[in-house]
Design a protein around this motif. Structure first.
Motif, PDB file in Angstrom:
ATOM      1  N   ASP A   6       0.831  -1.205   0.000  1.00 56.26           N
ATOM      2  CA  ASP A   6       0.000   0.000   0.000  1.00 56.26           C
ATOM      3  C   ASP A   6       0.867   1.256   0.000  1.00 56.26           C
ATOM      4  N   GLU A   7       1.881   1.278   0.854  1.00 56.84           N
ATOM      5  CA  GLU A   7       2.779   2.432   0.915  1.00 56.84           C
ATOM      6  C   GLU A   7       3.565   2.578  -0.387  1.00 56.84           C
ATOM      7  N   LEU A   8       3.929   1.467  -0.983  1.00 56.68           N
ATOM      8  CA  LEU A   8       4.646   1.509  -2.260  1.00 56.68           C
ATOM      9  C   LEU A   8       3.760   2.108  -3.347  1.00 56.68           C
ATOM     10  N   LEU A   9       2.499   1.714  -3.379  1.00 59.28           N
ATOM     11  CA  LEU A   9       1.560   2.258  -4.351  1.00 59.28           C
ATOM     12  C   LEU A   9       1.359   3.758  -4.151  1.00 59.28           C
ATOM     13  N   LEU A  10       1.195   4.187  -2.904  1.00 62.23           N
ATOM     14  CA  LEU A  10       0.999   5.611  -2.615  1.00 62.23           C
ATOM     15  C   LEU A  10       2.247   6.419  -2.957  1.00 62.23           C
ATOM     16  N   THR A  11       3.419   5.867  -2.674  1.00 62.81           N
ATOM     17  CA  THR A  11       4.671   6.549  -3.021  1.00 62.81           C
ATOM     18  C   THR A  11       4.777   6.697  -4.536  1.00 62.81           C
ATOM     19  N   THR A  53       5.858  20.994  -9.420  1.00 61.60           N
ATOM     20  CA  THR A  53       6.445  21.440 -10.688  1.00 61.60           C
ATOM     21  C   THR A  53       7.501  20.470 -11.207  1.00 61.60           C
ATOM     22  N   GLY A  54       7.696  19.360 -10.519  1.00 60.76           N
ATOM     23  CA  GLY A  54       8.631  18.342 -10.972  1.00 60.76           C
ATOM     24  C   GLY A  54      10.090  18.631 -10.702  1.00 60.76           C
ATOM     25  N   ARG A  55      10.378  19.676  -9.946  1.00 61.22           N
ATOM     26  CA  ARG A  55      11.773  19.979  -9.624  1.00 61.22           C
ATOM     27  C   ARG A  55      12.316  19.082  -8.523  1.00 61.22           C
ATOM     28  N   ASN A  56      11.432  18.428  -7.816  1.00 61.42           N
ATOM     29  CA  ASN A  56      11.811  17.521  -6.736  1.00 61.42           C
ATOM     30  C   ASN A  56      10.654  16.549  -6.556  1.00 61.42           C
ATOM     31  N   SER A  57      10.880  15.489  -5.815  1.00 61.51           N
ATOM     32  CA  SER A  57       9.779  14.564  -5.522  1.00 61.51           C
ATOM     33  C   SER A  57       9.807  14.229  -4.039  1.00 61.51           C
ATOM     34  N   PRO A  58       8.638  13.939  -3.486  1.00 67.22           N
ATOM     35  CA  PRO A  58       8.568  13.635  -2.054  1.00 67.22           C
ATOM     36  C   PRO A  58       9.279  12.323  -1.736  1.00 67.22           C
ATOM     37  N   LYS A  59       9.795  12.257  -0.535  1.00 63.24           N
ATOM     38  CA  LYS A  59      10.515  11.068  -0.074  1.00 63.24           C
ATOM     39  C   LYS A  59       9.896  10.567   1.227  1.00 63.24           C
ATOM     40  N   GLY A  60      10.134   9.303   1.527  1.00 65.00           N
ATOM     41  CA  GLY A  60       9.761   8.728   2.811  1.00 65.00           C
ATOM     42  C   GLY A  60       8.284   8.837   3.122  1.00 65.00           C
ATOM     43  N   TRP A  61       8.000   9.090   4.386  1.00 67.06           N
ATOM     44  CA  TRP A  61       6.603   9.133   4.830  1.00 67.06           C
ATOM     45  C   TRP A  61       5.830  10.271   4.182  1.00 67.06           C
ATOM     46  N   ARG A  62       6.517  11.341   3.778  1.00 70.47           N
ATOM     47  CA  ARG A  62       5.814  12.433   3.109  1.00 70.47           C
ATOM     48  C   ARG A  62       5.304  11.984   1.735  1.00 70.47           C
ATOM     49  N   ALA A  63       6.059  11.140   1.066  1.00 72.00           N
ATOM     50  CA  ALA A  63       5.595  10.599  -0.219  1.00 72.00           C
ATOM     51  C   ALA A  63       4.341   9.757  -0.007  1.00 72.00           C
ATOM     52  N   VAL A  64       4.323   8.973   1.057  1.00 66.87           N
ATOM     53  CA  VAL A  64       3.148   8.151   1.366  1.00 66.87           C
ATOM     54  C   VAL A  64       1.948   9.048   1.678  1.00 66.87           C
ATOM     55  N   MET A  65       2.160  10.079   2.470  1.00 65.48           N
ATOM     56  CA  MET A  65       1.065  10.986   2.832  1.00 65.48           C
ATOM     57  C   MET A  65       0.560  11.768   1.608  1.00 65.48           C
ATOM     58  N   TYR A  66       1.491  12.250   0.790  1.00 64.08           N
ATOM     59  CA  TYR A  66       1.098  12.989  -0.415  1.00 64.08           C
ATOM     60  C   TYR A  66       0.350  12.057  -1.366  1.00 64.08           C
ATOM     61  N   GLY A  67       0.824  10.831  -1.513  1.00 60.38           N
ATOM     62  CA  GLY A  67       0.129   9.852  -2.345  1.00 60.38           C
ATOM     63  C   GLY A  67      -1.271   9.568  -1.841  1.00 60.38           C
ATOM     64  N   SER A  68      -1.424   9.517  -0.527  1.00 61.47           N
ATOM     65  CA  SER A  68      -2.734   9.297   0.074  1.00 61.47           C
ATOM     66  C   SER A  68      -3.672  10.459  -0.244  1.00 61.47           C
ATOM     67  N   ALA A  69      -3.153  11.684  -0.160  1.00 62.66           N
ATOM     68  CA  ALA A  69      -3.966  12.853  -0.498  1.00 62.66           C
ATOM     69  C   ALA A  69      -4.374  12.812  -1.968  1.00 62.66           C
ATOM     70  N   ILE A  70      -3.439  12.488  -2.835  1.00 66.78           N
ATOM     71  CA  ILE A  70      -3.740  12.421  -4.263  1.00 66.78           C
ATOM     72  C   ILE A  70      -4.786  11.348  -4.542  1.00 66.78           C
ATOM     73  N   ALA A  71      -4.654  10.201  -3.898  1.00 63.55           N
ATOM     74  CA  ALA A  71      -5.647   9.128  -4.075  1.00 63.55           C
ATOM     75  C   ALA A  71      -7.037   9.603  -3.658  1.00 63.55           C
ATOM     76  N   ALA A  72      -7.103  10.328  -2.559  1.00 60.15           N
ATOM     77  CA  ALA A  72      -8.396  10.852  -2.093  1.00 60.15           C
ATOM     78  C   ALA A  72      -8.946  11.871  -3.085  1.00 60.15           C
ATOM     79  N   TRP A  73      -8.096  12.751  -3.600  1.00 61.90           N
ATOM     80  CA  TRP A  73      -8.554  13.753  -4.558  1.00 61.90           C
ATOM     81  C   TRP A  73      -9.025  13.095  -5.846  1.00 61.90           C
ATOM     82  N   LEU A  74      -8.331  12.034  -6.274  1.00 61.14           N
ATOM     83  CA  LEU A  74      -8.767  11.301  -7.454  1.00 61.14           C
ATOM     84  C   LEU A  74     -10.131  10.667  -7.247  1.00 61.14           C
ATOM     85  N   ALA A  75     -10.357  10.121  -6.049  1.00 61.81           N
ATOM     86  CA  ALA A  75     -11.648   9.506  -5.719  1.00 61.81           C
ATOM     87  C   ALA A  75     -12.766  10.546  -5.752  1.00 61.81           C
ATOM     88  N   VAL A  76     -12.491  11.723  -5.212  1.00 66.56           N
ATOM     89  CA  VAL A  76     -13.494  12.803  -5.223  1.00 66.56           C
ATOM     90  C   VAL A  76     -13.784  13.224  -6.664  1.00 66.56           C
TER      91      VAL A  76
END
Length: 82
Positions: A6-11, A53-76
């Motif tokens: 799950d964390e891998l998918l969100l990342t 803007t693609g100049r950097n990408s999230p790492k670690g737990w922040r990537a998981v949290m950001y992925g979770s937010a994106i998944a929720a926004w996609l669902a909405v």
């Protein structure tokens, strides 16, 4: 580092959004400011902007949290399309 599938998918989702700009589009569609999302992710607005803007990408737990937010926004977005 993701701990399970799950964390891998969100990342993966977070990093994809960081390369194609979809994170910003989805955030704005939910009427959320850069600052609001950055605070929720416990990062700076500047860091989130770099992710969007693609100049950097999230790492670690922040990537998981950001992925979770994106998944929720996609669902909405999907629910709104009906």
């Amino acid at each position: 580092m993701p701990k399970n599938s799950d964390e891998l998918l969100l990342t993966s989702l977070a990093r994809k959004a960081s390369t194609d700009g979809s994170g910003r589009t989805l955030r704005e569609a939910q009427h959320l400011t850069l600052r609001e999302v950055a605070e929720a992710l416990q990062t700076s607005a500047a860091s989130l902007s770099r992710w969007e803007t693609g100049r950097n990408s999230p790492k670690g737990w922040r990537a998981v949290m950001y992925g979770s937010a994106i998944a929720a926004w996609l669902a909405v977005a999907e629910a709104e399309r009906g």
